[in-house]
Enzyme design. Structure first.
Site, PDB file in Angstrom:
ATOM      1  N   ALA A  50      46.140  93.909  25.314  1.00 33.42           N
ATOM      2  CA  ALA A  50      46.896  93.093  26.274  1.00 33.42           C
ATOM      3  C   ALA A  50      48.371  93.426  26.084  1.00 33.42           C
ATOM      4  O   ALA A  50      48.856  93.446  24.945  1.00 33.42           O
ATOM      5  CB  ALA A  50      46.653  91.603  26.047  1.00 33.42           C
ATOM      6  N   GLU A  51      49.074  93.702  27.188  1.00 28.65           N
ATOM      7  CA  GLU A  51      50.415  94.257  27.049  1.00 28.65           C
ATOM      8  C   GLU A  51      51.416  93.284  26.441  1.00 28.65           C
ATOM      9  O   GLU A  51      52.490  93.693  26.024  1.00 28.65           O
ATOM     10  CB  GLU A  51      50.919  94.849  28.372  1.00 28.65           C
ATOM     11  CG  GLU A  51      50.900  93.954  29.583  1.00 28.65           C
ATOM     12  CD  GLU A  51      49.627  94.127  30.421  1.00 28.65           C
ATOM     13  OE1 GLU A  51      48.528  94.205  29.834  1.00 28.65           O
ATOM     14  OE2 GLU A  51      49.752  94.148  31.655  1.00 28.65           O
ATOM     15  N   ASN A  52      51.083  91.992  26.373  1.00 30.16           N
ATOM     16  CA  ASN A  52      51.978  91.063  25.700  1.00 30.16           C
ATOM     17  C   ASN A  52      51.829  91.104  24.180  1.00 30.16           C
ATOM     18  O   ASN A  52      52.425  90.287  23.489  1.00 30.16           O
ATOM     19  CB  ASN A  52      51.787  89.637  26.223  1.00 30.16           C
ATOM     20  CG  ASN A  52      50.376  89.134  26.100  1.00 30.16           C
ATOM     21  OD1 ASN A  52      49.429  89.841  26.407  1.00 30.16           O
ATOM     22  ND2 ASN A  52      50.210  87.905  25.644  1.00 30.16           N
ATOM     23  N   SER A  92      53.953  97.623  22.098  1.00 29.31           N
ATOM     24  CA  SER A  92      52.840  97.515  23.034  1.00 29.31           C
ATOM     25  C   SER A  92      52.949  98.580  24.133  1.00 29.31           C
ATOM     26  O   SER A  92      51.957  99.218  24.504  1.00 29.31           O
ATOM     27  CB  SER A  92      52.816  96.119  23.645  1.00 29.31           C
ATOM     28  OG  SER A  92      51.708  95.973  24.495  1.00 29.31           O
TER      29      SER A  92
END
Lengths: 218, 226
Positions: A50-52, A92
Site C-alpha cells: 500500500a503506497e501509504n 514506498s
C-alpha cells in the site's frame, strides 16, 4: 438475447487473482482492484503493497479488532500480516518507481490499444482534480494490469484507439481484465486471451472501439 | 542540557511567520499533527502555502485552516477525499490556488530538499498534462520530467514516541509522510503521543534521528478518528 453473462466486480477480481503467482509483490488500486486481495487462492503467498507505507497488507479487520492506525491507500482499515513492514512515503515510492513491484492492478476510465492509461481525471479542467499515486504506479510497476468494466454505464467502449481523457501514463498497460474478457496489449494492438462463456469475438468487437484479434497463445 | 520539549502548542509554534510554507505529515486521518495545525489558528498566521497529501476532511486540522481563510496555496497529490467538502467549496470558488503533484513526486521532492538535492528527473507524469510546462529529458530512451526540491519553512509532524533530543518513532500507517517532511524544513515541530527518557528508545528502531527535529510537544490524544 445474449448467450453470455457478464462477470460481476468480484468475479473480475477473482479472474485477475488467478493470474498472480506466488511470491509477487503487488499494489492494488482503488475499486475493483482492491477486491483482488480477497480472492487470491488459499495457500498462495502474494505480498500486497500500500503506497501509504505498508507491505504485507492483510484482509479487512473484524469489527472488534479494528486498528485506527492501520489504513491502506484507499483509507480503508486493514490488517498487517505476520512479516509485514512499515516505511515512509519516499521509501514506498522508491519501491514503486524503482521497479521493485512485480505488478500493479489499476482501475481505468479508458485504455488505448497502445497501452495508454487514463484513470485520474475526466477532463483537463476537472473541478477538483486528484492524482494520488496513480502516475507513479502506472510508470513504475514492472507490470501494469487494468481491471474495469468493458463499457461505460451508457455503453461507450473503454478499450479505445486513443484515450480521450487526460493520460495517466503512456504505453505501460500490458493486460486488461473486464467483465467480458481478458485482453492483452501487444505491439500489434489488442489481443483477446479469453472471453466469458458464450461470447464471440464479434460480440466483443461490437463493444470495443479498437480492433481485436484472438491471442495466439492463451 | 539539550531539551527540545516545549510545554504548549503556542510555544511550539512560536515564530511561525505569515506566508510560510508548511509541510504537513499525515495520510488520511492517520499521522496528522492536528493539534499543531489547529494551533496555527490561534497564532493568527495567514497567507500560508500548505504542502500535504490530502486537503483535509471534515472540520478538523487542515480543513479548519482552509475554512478560516488562512491558506493561499495548496501543494497536494489527492485533495479530493471523502469529507473534503471545505476544499471543494474553496477551490470551486477560485479562492485557493492548487498545485497538483503525483504522490511519489511529492514525497521525493521533499526527500530531495532534505538531502540537499536541488532537482531530479523522474519518469512519473512524463507525457501527461501534469508535466506540460516542465523540462523533460530522455534517459535510455525513456522520457523523464525534471522536478525541483520542495522545502518548507516549517514542518508539522506527528510522532508516536519522542525523547528530549528529538528522536522520533511513528505508529503503523502514521509514519507516511512524517519522516520525509521532518527532513525538509528549516523548523521541524513534532507532536508526540508518548515520551521516552533519553536512551530508552532503541537506537536500531529510531526512524527520525533528532538532528531533523527542533521542537517537540507532548499531546497524548489517543487514536485517530475518521
Amino acid at each position: 438475447m445474449s448467450n453470455w453473462t457478464a462477470r460481476d466486480r468480484a468475479e473480475i477480481a477473482r479472474r485477475v487473482a488467478q493470474d498472480i503467482p506466488e511470491g509477487w509483490y503487488v499494489n492494488l488500486g482503488i475499486g475493483i482492484p482492491t477486491l483482488v486481495a480477497d480472492t487470491v487462492p488459499a495457500g498462495r503467498e502474494v505480498i500486497f503493497h500500500a503506497e501509504n507505507g505498508l507491505l504485507g497488507v492483510g484482509p479487512a479487520p473484524a469489527p472488534d479488532e479494528l486498528d485506527r492506525w492501520l489504513i491502506n491507500a484507499g483509507k480503508q482499515h486493514v490488517t498487517l500480516l505476520p512479516g509485514g513492514a512499515f516505511f515512509h512515503h519516499a521509501d514506498s515510492f522508491a519501491m514503486i518507481r524503482g521497479r521493485h513491484l512485480d505488478l500493479c492492478v489499476l482501475g481505468a476510465y479508458e485504455v488505448s490499444s497502445g497501452g495508454d492509461l487514463a484513470n485520474w481525471a475526466r477532463s483537463s479542467t476537472d473541478t477538483a482534480p486528484a492524482v494520488g499515486g496513480a502516475m507513479d504506479l502506472a510508470i513504475g510497476a514492472r507490470r501494469v494490469w487494468v481491471a474495469m468494466e468493458h463499457v461505460t454505464r451508457s455503453g461507450v467502449p473503454r478499450l479505445v484507439e486513443s484515450c480521450g481523457y487526460p493520460l495517466t501514463s503512456a504505453g505501460r498497460v500490458k493486460r486488461i481484465y473486464t467483465d467480458l474478457a481478458v485482453v492483452d496489449v501487444t505491439p500489434e494492438g489488442f489481443a483477446v486471451r479469453d472471453m466469458v462463456e458464450g461470447m464471440t469475438l464479434a460480440d466483443l468487437q461490437d463493444r470495443t472501439e479498437a480492433p481485436l484479434r484472438m491471442a495466439e497463445e492463451a | 542540557m539539550i531539551d527540545k520539549f516545549v510545554t504548549s502548542v503556542a510555544e511550539a509554534l512560536e515564530g511561525v511567520p505569515d506566508a510560510a510554507t508548511l509541510l504537513l505529515g499525515g495520510f488520511g486521518a492517520v499521522g496528522q499533527a492536528n493539534h499543531l495545525i489547529e494551533g496555527l489558528l490561534e497564532t493568527g498566521v495567514a497567507n500560508l502555502t500548505i504542502v500535504a497529501n490530502n486537503a483535509g476532511y471534515g472540520e478538523v486540522g487542515l480543513a479548519r485552516l482552509l475554512k478560516e481563510g488562512r491558506v493561499r496555496k495548496l501543494i497536494c497529490s489527492y485533495p479530493r477525499i471523502a469529507g473534503s467538502t471545505i476544499f471543494e467549496e474553496l477551490y470551486g470558488a477560485g479562492k485557493l490556488e492548487l498545485e497538483l503533484v503525483p504522490q511519489g513526486t511529492l514525497a521525493e521532492r521533499m526527500r530531495a530538499a532534505g538531502a540537499g538535492i536541488p532537482a531530479f528527473y523522474t519518469p512519473t507524469a512524463a507525457g501527461t498534462q501534469l508535466a506540460a510546462d516542465k523540462e523533460t529529458r530522455a534517459f535510455d530512451g525513456v522520457p523523464h520530467v525534471m522536478e525541483h526540491a520542495l522545502s518548507g519553512d516549517v514542518a508539522l509532524v506527528e510522532a508516536w514516541c519522542a525523547d528530549r533530543w528529538g528522536n522520533l518513532t511513528y505508529r503503523r500507517a502514521g509514519r507516511n509522510f512524517n519522516p520525509v517532511c521532518a527532513t525538509a524544513a528549516r523548523l521541524t515541530i513534532a507532536q508526540t503521543q508518548t515520551v521516552a527518557e533519553l536512551g530508552e528508545m532503541d537506537p536500531e528502531t529510531i526512524v527520525t534521528p533528532g538532528i531533523f527535529v527542533d521542537r517537540v510537544v507532548h499531546l497524548p490524544y489517543g487514536d485517530p478518528q475518521d
